[in-house]
Design an enzyme around this catalytic site. Sequence first.
Site, PDB file in Angstrom:
ATOM      1  N   HIS A 194       0.854  -1.186   0.000  1.00 17.38           N
ATOM      2  CA  HIS A 194       0.000   0.000   0.000  1.00 17.38           C
ATOM      3  C   HIS A 194       0.890   1.236   0.000  1.00 17.38           C
ATOM      4  O   HIS A 194       2.041   1.197   0.448  1.00 17.38           O
ATOM      5  CB  HIS A 194      -0.886   0.024   1.242  1.00 17.38           C
ATOM      6  CG  HIS A 194      -1.963  -1.011   1.245  1.00 17.38           C
ATOM      7  ND1 HIS A 194      -3.038  -0.950   2.092  1.00 17.38           N
ATOM      8  CD2 HIS A 194      -2.141  -2.134   0.504  1.00 17.38           C
ATOM      9  CE1 HIS A 194      -3.830  -1.982   1.888  1.00 17.38           C
ATOM     10  NE2 HIS A 194      -3.295  -2.724   0.925  1.00 17.38           N
ATOM     11  N   GLU A 208       1.052   3.852   1.831  1.00 15.56           N
ATOM     12  CA  GLU A 208       1.597   4.259   3.128  1.00 15.56           C
ATOM     13  C   GLU A 208       2.769   3.374   3.540  1.00 15.56           C
ATOM     14  O   GLU A 208       3.776   3.871   4.063  1.00 15.56           O
ATOM     15  CB  GLU A 208       0.509   4.195   4.209  1.00 15.56           C
ATOM     16  CG  GLU A 208      -0.685   5.086   3.949  1.00 15.56           C
ATOM     17  CD  GLU A 208      -1.835   4.395   3.221  1.00 15.56           C
ATOM     18  OE1 GLU A 208      -2.987   4.795   3.459  1.00 15.56           O
ATOM     19  OE2 GLU A 208      -1.589   3.471   2.417  1.00 15.56           O
ATOM     20  N   CYS A 226      -2.260  -0.308   7.475  1.00 15.04           N
ATOM     21  CA  CYS A 226      -1.470   0.922   7.404  1.00 15.04           C
ATOM     22  C   CYS A 226      -1.564   1.731   8.699  1.00 15.04           C
ATOM     23  O   CYS A 226      -0.573   2.307   9.148  1.00 15.04           O
ATOM     24  CB  CYS A 226      -1.903   1.744   6.201  1.00 15.04           C
ATOM     25  SG  CYS A 226      -1.510   0.927   4.632  1.00 15.04           S
ATOM     26  N   CYS A 259      -6.017   2.069   5.920  1.00 16.76           N
ATOM     27  CA  CYS A 259      -6.691   0.825   6.313  1.00 16.76           C
ATOM     28  C   CYS A 259      -6.107   0.337   7.640  1.00 16.76           C
ATOM     29  O   CYS A 259      -5.199   0.958   8.208  1.00 16.76           O
ATOM     30  CB  CYS A 259      -6.490  -0.231   5.226  1.00 16.76           C
ATOM     31  SG  CYS A 259      -4.786  -0.843   5.112  1.00 16.76           S
TER      32      CYS A 259
END
Length: 148
Positions: free
Chosen positions: A46, A48, A79, A76
Amino acid sequence: MEEALRAAHRALEAGEVPVGAVVVCDGRIVGRGWNRNLTDADPTAHAEIVALREAGATVRNHRLGDCELFATIEPCTMCAGALVHARIKRLIYGADDAKAGAVHSVMQVLNHPQLNHQVEVTRGVLGGRCAELLQLFFQQRRADNRYS
């Protein structure tokens, strides 16, 4: 947030969900990331996480207590947990995520009272532009699937 949006556009160009993130320490960017799940065949890639990994390597420390992370969408669960472990000082994000947001929308993983680190949060920064980019991506994806 403009830099995070630029990163999100890089994800879009690669056919990824257009999410971008930037880590800033002492006024300079030390980590950039955009979704790379498909590109890297990595479910943890992801935006992040990618930005945090680059920031850790840049500052040569897994603790980023003097840093801020700018993300185009609400993080999410994975993260949000990574932000806590990295000891990020502040999270600034654009659009809320009604399906998977773990800061405000679906659950509150970040700043859960039993966690050992609290993160300052600012939400809604350039939120309209961030949401629009994601909506456009998914509208196009739905349209493409109708004709495939």
